[in-house]
Write an enzyme that holds these catalytic residues in place. Structure first.
Site, PDB file in Angstrom:
ATOM      1  N   GLU A 155      38.283  44.189  -1.773  1.00 47.04           N
ATOM      2  CA  GLU A 155      37.635  43.418  -2.840  1.00 47.04           C
ATOM      3  C   GLU A 155      37.078  44.334  -3.934  1.00 47.04           C
ATOM      4  O   GLU A 155      36.040  44.038  -4.543  1.00 47.04           O
ATOM      5  CB  GLU A 155      36.520  42.520  -2.283  1.00 47.04           C
ATOM      6  CG  GLU A 155      37.016  41.450  -1.345  1.00 47.04           C
ATOM      7  CD  GLU A 155      38.027  40.518  -1.977  1.00 47.04           C
ATOM      8  OE1 GLU A 155      37.993  40.335  -3.212  1.00 47.04           O
ATOM      9  OE2 GLU A 155      38.876  39.988  -1.252  1.00 47.04           O
ATOM     10  N   GLY A 156      37.763  45.421  -4.192  1.00 41.00           N
ATOM     11  CA  GLY A 156      37.285  46.418  -5.152  1.00 41.00           C
ATOM     12  C   GLY A 156      36.440  47.437  -4.421  1.00 41.00           C
ATOM     13  O   GLY A 156      35.364  47.100  -3.913  1.00 41.00           O
TER      14      GLY A 156
END
Length: 599
Positions: free
Chosen positions: A441-442
């Protein structure tokens, strides 16, 4: 053996005594039907499900993992049965739009449910996490026909959703994606390309899987501005809602991972698969970020949940494991040795873990409340202010919660000594499962760059000013002044001043040196995280003191313990900000001085 009990008393304290959830919900028409009694009922049943059904499956999910055969993926034993029970109970649509069969629960409540899932069985929880995000995105961007056809099935758990971004040659820089979508004669698109690291890309939990896929149209501009978003089901959905033939969506393999082995992480190939454009052409990345921002809080809560189950399990071990004597005198002289929990160094580790968990629970609830305000509040100004705080704090929620969550699992593992390195105690699985949360998610480095670039320097500190205004408004409303609370207030005032001072310095440094923001990003995110946790602990200390004075529902022992744990944060954890400030002040020169050839 690992041990987990849902922290319902602390959750209720955070929700009702710190953030006055019922009062918040009554102020918003969309949530006016929710109250403390309903919230308690939902979470008590969720706790039963987590403790009795999901937690016992966790070791099995880790040991068996997912298995692929003939292009089909089988989840670990017991997962499908547990999912069917959850779907029947309506747990797949808790936060969904009621117009399409969802239950419309506020985020302040569903984030607590998320914590229970992640703590009890992270590999299982991820299927629902992606589904929640997919439903949120479709509700925001899909047309009515798509919503009517897909959302009721996602909320019911008949189908599950995924998010397909990353490709073998690119991760964060999505402007480089090669997946293409070519218009068909029927108004839909033929989607062709490959995606990797797709959570729940293929599994046996549901009869259909709904993929949300980033791709480029033939006329797409270059870079991120040319990305569109498509809904691509595993099996085609006919006009009457029934399932048709397979849709050219192929699972190319399962990733072999360090942890979260119960979660099917897949390589997915789209071979002319029929897709539906969601939102406007070339605006797919903006739509996907609607999903990703909620997912980033969810992944932060993954770190929190794993930190809590690791702590609880370690404390159960520390109460039973005997070694040496307590300082000064034996705690249990009739025994051969005392439980290791009597030793100061074990207490240090235990209190570190507990303080990070309880501070994280406060922070996650605060961000969730601001998400509710930004979405539902009838006052435009309140919605705008909440939206600004969400924008500022989303990267912190993802990165700081997962950094602290992983550190907590490691601290808890250390309590076991050598036993913590052995599989049968469960501690090492929590460490492995928590590690991924800092990456997907980053990555947390990307979160830090987003914070310092988009959320600080680009608007010259406007979001930080908004945060400072809220903190000072809280301080101005303070009506409790006791010796027990004074250290919390003084710490908050000091950290707010530090945050503003460092923020101004970073903005100034960025004007002079393009490398300055990147060099400061990691440390700045942590400094902001400490500042916000100080704010949260100040809020919690006031609520605990009020509970002591008014014989509150959580009980005197709970309130006294809360103040002690809060003091541990102030005295043993918060001093790290002094080093962070010095590291930020050092600037980029030391990082950039060594020629690349010397690495």
């Amino acid at each position: 053996m690992a041990d987990y009990r849902a922290p319902l008393v602390d959750m209720r304290f955070v929700r009702e005594e710190v953030f006055q959830a019922e009062q918040e919900w009554q102020a918003m028409p969309a949530t006016v039907d929710f109250n403390a009694e309903l919230a308690d009922a939902v979470l008590e049943e969720a706790a039963r499900l987590a403790e009795a059904e999901l937690f016992p499956l966790n070791p099995r999910g880790d040991a068996e993992g997912c298995v692929m055969s003939g292009g089909a993926v089988t989840t670990p034993g017991g997962f499908r049965q547990a999912f069917v029970e959850m779907a029947r109970g309506g747990w797949c649509g808790l936060g969904g739009n009621p117009a399409y069969g969802g239950q419309g629960l506020p985020k302040l409540l569903t984030q607590a449910f998320d914590e229970l899932l992640y703590a009890s069985n992270t590999g299982f929880a991820l299927y629902l996490a992606l589904n929640n995000g997919a439903g949120l995105l479709l509700d925001a961007y899909a047309d009515d026909a798509v919503k009517s056809r897909y959302l009721p099935r996602l909320y019911a758990g008949d189908w599950l959703g995924t998010m397909c971004l990353t490709e073998p040659h690119c991760g964060t820089d999505l402007g480089l994606i090669r997946t293409r979508a070519v218009p068909n004669d029927n108004g839909r698109y033929a989607v062709t390309g490959s995606k990797i690291w797709i959570t729940g890309g293929e599994h046996d939990l549901t009869e259909n899987i709904v993929h949300l896929v980033l791709a480029k149209l033939p006329d797409a501009p270059s870079g991120a501005k040319g990305i569109s978003l498509f809904l691509v089901p595993k099996r085609r959905v006919l006009d009457d809602g029934s399932l048709g033939e397979p849709n050219g969506v192929i699972c190319g393999g399962l990733e072999h991972k360090m942890g979260i082995k119960g979660s099917a992480t897949c390589v997915m190939h789209f071979e002319g698969a029929e897709g539906i454009l969601i939102g406007e052409p070339h605006q797919g990345l903006a739509a996907m970020f609607t999903m990703m921002n909620y997912e980033r809080l969810s992944i932060g809560i993954q770190g929190l949940g794993l930190g809590d189950v690791a702590y609880q399990s370690a404390i159960a071990f520390a109460r039973e494991r005997r070694q040496s004597r307590a300082p000064g005198a034996a705690a249990e002289p009739d025994q051969a040795a005392d439980p290791i929990l009597v030793h100061p160094d074990v207490r240090r580790m235990a209190l570190n873990a507990r303080a990070w968990n309880e501070g994280g629970r406060l922070f996650a609830a605060f961000v969730a409340r601001e998400l509710d305000r930004a979405k539902y509040h009838p006052d435009d100004q309140v919605r705008g202010e909440a939206g600004d705080l969400v924008a500022l704090l989303t990267p912190v929620a993802k990165a700081f919660l997962t950094d602290r969550g992983f550190a907590t699992t490691v601290e808890a593992q250390q309590v076991y000594g050598g036993s913590g390195y052995c599989v049968e105690w469960g501690a090492e699985q929590f460490v492995r499962d928590a590690r991924i949360a800092m990456i997907y998610e980053g990555t947390n480095g990307i979160q830090a760059m987003d914070l310092i670039g988009r959320k600080l320097t680009r608007n010259q500190g406007a979001y930080v000013e908004r945060l400072a205004e809220r903190v000072r408004a809280d301080l101005d409303d303070d009506d409790i002044d006791t010796p027990e609370l004074r250290p919390f207030r003084e710490a908050l005032e000091s950290e707010l001043t530090r945050l503003e001072r460092v923020s101004d310095a970073v903005i100034e440094a960025a004007r002079a040196n393009a490398a300055a923001p990147g060099a400061a990003a990691h440390d700045y995110l942590h400094l902001l995280g400490y500042a916000v946790y100080t704010w949260m602990w100040w809020k919690a200390s006031r609520a605990a003191q009020r509970g002591l004075a008014q014989q509150g529902p959580s009980g005197d022992d709970f309130y006294r313990a809360k103040l002690i744990v809060g003091h541990h944060f102030l005295t043993r954890q918060l001093p790290h900000v002094e080093a962070l400030e010095r590291q930020i002040a050092a600037g980029p020169s030391g990082l950039m001085a060594l020629d690349a050839s010397y690495f």
